[in-house]
Write a protein that holds these residues in place. Sequence first.
Motif, PDB file in Angstrom:
ATOM      1  N   CYS A 167      56.370  37.938  85.773  1.00 52.71           N
ATOM      2  CA  CYS A 167      56.167  37.316  84.467  1.00 52.71           C
ATOM      3  C   CYS A 167      54.723  37.438  83.999  1.00 52.71           C
ATOM      4  O   CYS A 167      54.459  37.716  82.820  1.00 52.71           O
ATOM      5  CB  CYS A 167      56.590  35.848  84.506  1.00 52.71           C
ATOM      6  SG  CYS A 167      58.362  35.586  84.641  1.00 52.71           S
ATOM      7  N   LEU A 168      53.776  37.239  84.902  1.00 55.73           N
ATOM      8  CA  LEU A 168      52.356  37.364  84.549  1.00 55.73           C
ATOM      9  C   LEU A 168      52.015  38.794  84.157  1.00 55.73           C
ATOM     10  O   LEU A 168      51.238  39.015  83.218  1.00 55.73           O
ATOM     11  CB  LEU A 168      51.472  36.894  85.700  1.00 55.73           C
ATOM     12  CG  LEU A 168      51.504  35.391  85.991  1.00 55.73           C
ATOM     13  CD1 LEU A 168      50.755  35.083  87.285  1.00 55.73           C
ATOM     14  CD2 LEU A 168      50.963  34.585  84.825  1.00 55.73           C
ATOM     15  N   GLU A 169      52.573  39.762  84.860  1.00 54.67           N
ATOM     16  CA  GLU A 169      52.321  41.169  84.509  1.00 54.67           C
ATOM     17  C   GLU A 169      52.840  41.486  83.110  1.00 54.67           C
ATOM     18  O   GLU A 169      52.170  42.139  82.318  1.00 54.67           O
ATOM     19  CB  GLU A 169      52.970  42.104  85.541  1.00 54.67           C
ATOM     20  CG  GLU A 169      52.258  42.129  86.876  1.00 54.67           C
ATOM     21  CD  GLU A 169      50.811  42.594  86.780  1.00 54.67           C
ATOM     22  OE1 GLU A 169      50.517  43.544  86.025  1.00 54.67           O
ATOM     23  OE2 GLU A 169      49.968  41.985  87.467  1.00 54.67           O
ATOM     24  N   GLU A 170      54.048  41.013  82.812  1.00 55.00           N
ATOM     25  CA  GLU A 170      54.611  41.262  81.485  1.00 55.00           C
ATOM     26  C   GLU A 170      53.824  40.527  80.410  1.00 55.00           C
ATOM     27  O   GLU A 170      53.561  41.075  79.337  1.00 55.00           O
ATOM     28  CB  GLU A 170      56.090  40.857  81.437  1.00 55.00           C
ATOM     29  CG  GLU A 170      56.755  41.075  80.094  1.00 55.00           C
ATOM     30  CD  GLU A 170      56.725  42.509  79.584  1.00 55.00           C
ATOM     31  OE1 GLU A 170      56.786  42.697  78.347  1.00 55.00           O
ATOM     32  OE2 GLU A 170      56.647  43.463  80.404  1.00 55.00           O
ATOM     33  N   LEU A 171      53.425  39.303  80.682  1.00 59.13           N
ATOM     34  CA  LEU A 171      52.617  38.562  79.719  1.00 59.13           C
ATOM     35  C   LEU A 171      51.299  39.290  79.447  1.00 59.13           C
ATOM     36  O   LEU A 171      50.868  39.385  78.291  1.00 59.13           O
ATOM     37  CB  LEU A 171      52.355  37.140  80.208  1.00 59.13           C
ATOM     38  CG  LEU A 171      51.535  36.259  79.255  1.00 59.13           C
ATOM     39  CD1 LEU A 171      52.272  36.049  77.934  1.00 59.13           C
ATOM     40  CD2 LEU A 171      51.216  34.930  79.917  1.00 59.13           C
ATOM     41  N   ALA A 172      50.681  39.825  80.477  1.00 61.11           N
ATOM     42  CA  ALA A 172      49.420  40.569  80.301  1.00 61.11           C
ATOM     43  C   ALA A 172      49.639  41.787  79.403  1.00 61.11           C
ATOM     44  O   ALA A 172      48.817  42.071  78.526  1.00 61.11           O
ATOM     45  CB  ALA A 172      48.863  40.989  81.652  1.00 61.11           C
ATOM     46  N   ARG A 173      50.752  42.490  79.595  1.00 63.22           N
ATOM     47  CA  ARG A 173      51.051  43.664  78.748  1.00 63.22           C
ATOM     48  C   ARG A 173      51.212  43.260  77.286  1.00 63.22           C
ATOM     49  O   ARG A 173      50.805  43.994  76.382  1.00 63.22           O
ATOM     50  CB  ARG A 173      52.315  44.370  79.232  1.00 63.22           C
ATOM     51  CG  ARG A 173      52.109  45.238  80.463  1.00 63.22           C
ATOM     52  CD  ARG A 173      53.319  46.116  80.757  1.00 63.22           C
ATOM     53  NE  ARG A 173      54.443  45.375  81.290  1.00 63.22           N
ATOM     54  CZ  ARG A 173      54.610  45.035  82.564  1.00 63.22           C
ATOM     55  NH1 ARG A 173      53.692  45.371  83.453  1.00 63.22           N
ATOM     56  NH2 ARG A 173      55.674  44.375  82.958  1.00 63.22           N
ATOM     57  N   ARG A 174      51.800  42.118  77.058  1.00 65.04           N
ATOM     58  CA  ARG A 174      51.995  41.657  75.682  1.00 65.04           C
ATOM     59  C   ARG A 174      50.706  41.087  75.094  1.00 65.04           C
ATOM     60  O   ARG A 174      50.368  41.355  73.938  1.00 65.04           O
ATOM     61  CB  ARG A 174      53.103  40.607  75.634  1.00 65.04           C
ATOM     62  CG  ARG A 174      54.456  41.173  75.999  1.00 65.04           C
ATOM     63  CD  ARG A 174      55.531  40.119  75.955  1.00 65.04           C
ATOM     64  NE  ARG A 174      56.780  40.626  76.515  1.00 65.04           N
ATOM     65  CZ  ARG A 174      57.947  40.058  76.330  1.00 65.04           C
ATOM     66  NH1 ARG A 174      58.054  38.957  75.604  1.00 65.04           N
ATOM     67  NH2 ARG A 174      59.036  40.570  76.885  1.00 65.04           N
ATOM     68  N   ALA A 175      50.010  40.277  75.861  1.00 64.42           N
ATOM     69  CA  ALA A 175      48.830  39.573  75.344  1.00 64.42           C
ATOM     70  C   ALA A 175      47.696  40.526  74.982  1.00 64.42           C
ATOM     71  O   ALA A 175      46.966  40.262  74.016  1.00 64.42           O
ATOM     72  CB  ALA A 175      48.350  38.539  76.360  1.00 64.42           C
ATOM     73  N   ILE A 176      47.542  41.590  75.714  1.00 61.39           N
ATOM     74  CA  ILE A 176      46.420  42.507  75.451  1.00 61.39           C
ATOM     75  C   ILE A 176      46.531  43.134  74.064  1.00 61.39           C
ATOM     76  O   ILE A 176      45.529  43.561  73.491  1.00 61.39           O
ATOM     77  CB  ILE A 176      46.307  43.586  76.569  1.00 61.39           C
ATOM     78  CG1 ILE A 176      44.938  44.251  76.532  1.00 61.39           C
ATOM     79  CG2 ILE A 176      47.421  44.621  76.423  1.00 61.39           C
ATOM     80  CD1 ILE A 176      43.791  43.336  76.848  1.00 61.39           C
ATOM     81  N   ARG A 177      47.709  43.127  73.496  1.00 63.83           N
ATOM     82  CA  ARG A 177      47.904  43.710  72.157  1.00 63.83           C
ATOM     83  C   ARG A 177      47.554  42.732  71.041  1.00 63.83           C
ATOM     84  O   ARG A 177      47.540  43.111  69.878  1.00 63.83           O
ATOM     85  CB  ARG A 177      49.341  44.209  72.013  1.00 63.83           C
ATOM     86  CG  ARG A 177      49.632  45.301  73.025  1.00 63.83           C
ATOM     87  CD  ARG A 177      50.962  45.967  72.878  1.00 63.83           C
ATOM     88  NE  ARG A 177      52.053  45.080  72.513  1.00 63.83           N
ATOM     89  CZ  ARG A 177      53.306  45.261  72.882  1.00 63.83           C
ATOM     90  NH1 ARG A 177      53.639  46.281  73.624  1.00 63.83           N
ATOM     91  NH2 ARG A 177      54.241  44.427  72.490  1.00 63.83           N
ATOM     92  N   MET A 178      47.270  41.478  71.393  1.00 59.46           N
ATOM     93  CA  MET A 178      46.907  40.479  70.387  1.00 59.46           C
ATOM     94  C   MET A 178      45.392  40.507  70.167  1.00 59.46           C
ATOM     95  O   MET A 178      44.634  40.298  71.107  1.00 59.46           O
ATOM     96  CB  MET A 178      47.297  39.070  70.858  1.00 59.46           C
ATOM     97  CG  MET A 178      48.764  38.812  70.959  1.00 59.46           C
ATOM     98  SD  MET A 178      49.040  37.071  71.364  1.00 59.46           S
ATOM     99  CE  MET A 178      49.950  37.229  72.894  1.00 59.46           C
ATOM    100  N   PRO A 179      44.970  40.745  68.943  1.00 56.13           N
ATOM    101  CA  PRO A 179      43.526  40.769  68.691  1.00 56.13           C
ATOM    102  C   PRO A 179      42.933  39.368  68.670  1.00 56.13           C
ATOM    103  O   PRO A 179      43.648  38.377  68.482  1.00 56.13           O
ATOM    104  CB  PRO A 179      43.426  41.412  67.307  1.00 56.13           C
ATOM    105  CG  PRO A 179      44.711  41.084  66.646  1.00 56.13           C
ATOM    106  CD  PRO A 179      45.750  41.045  67.748  1.00 56.13           C
ATOM    107  N   GLY A 180      41.640  39.302  68.853  1.00 57.97           N
ATOM    108  CA  GLY A 180      40.945  38.033  68.701  1.00 57.97           C
ATOM    109  C   GLY A 180      40.988  37.594  67.246  1.00 57.97           C
ATOM    110  O   GLY A 180      41.267  38.396  66.349  1.00 57.97           O
ATOM    111  N   ALA A 181      40.741  36.334  67.007  1.00 55.88           N
ATOM    112  CA  ALA A 181      40.665  35.755  65.660  1.00 55.88           C
ATOM    113  C   ALA A 181      41.992  35.820  64.904  1.00 55.88           C
ATOM    114  O   ALA A 181      42.021  35.854  63.679  1.00 55.88           O
ATOM    115  CB  ALA A 181      39.547  36.394  64.851  1.00 55.88           C
ATOM    116  N   MET A 182      43.107  35.826  65.647  1.00 50.37           N
ATOM    117  CA  MET A 182      44.415  35.854  64.999  1.00 50.37           C
ATOM    118  C   MET A 182      44.616  34.659  64.084  1.00 50.37           C
ATOM    119  O   MET A 182      45.244  34.769  63.031  1.00 50.37           O
ATOM    120  CB  MET A 182      45.533  35.870  66.054  1.00 50.37           C
ATOM    121  CG  MET A 182      45.678  37.191  66.758  1.00 50.37           C
ATOM    122  SD  MET A 182      46.886  37.158  68.105  1.00 50.37           S
ATOM    123  CE  MET A 182      48.369  36.569  67.323  1.00 50.37           C
TER     124      MET A 182
END
Length: 186
Positions: A68-83
């Motif tokens: 779950c942490l690996e998948e979350l990392a794959r998803r989260a890295i695509r979110m830019p700062g200051a969303m």
Amino acid sequence: MDNALETKYAFVKQEVVRYDTKNPIELAADIMKKNLIGIHGPEHHFLDGAAFLAAYKNAGGEIDLEDCLEELARRAIRMPGAMCGHWGICGSVASIGAAFSIIHGTSPLSTDEHYKNNMEYTSSVLSDMSKIGGARCCKRNAFLALSKAVEFANEKYGVKMENGNVRCEFSSFNRQCLGSACPFHG
């Protein structure tokens, strides 16, 4: 993955698995005190969901935490700062929404209750955030998103996580702190 976030994500992964608490706010706040975690920043887009996943597992949620942490990392890295300011969505809410999606295997094509539930959770938290207003505060938003996630997991899925009386310990580091307008201001 950029090197700075890669380092922070690896640190968060290493930390969250060490905890046995069922309280994701306690877990996240403890990690937030570490020097590697900024007062604001996209590291929260991973940290907040990771803290939720670890506490969910500790409360009896049947997940493979490492996967779950690996998948979350794959998803989260695509979110830019200051969303929050640029996109109108908080990265913490998106992170925990992704965690719920990972837990239940929800996809864009899902037709089960989990698809609806994920949207219900995220829209509820964003509504509460809109009532508080800005400026940004990754700590405030994390505390609110995690508090609501605990309530949601307890109610919808019967996973008995813990919430506590949350008091922010970070206001003196945040130049944009709302002070007494923040529900977590100490």
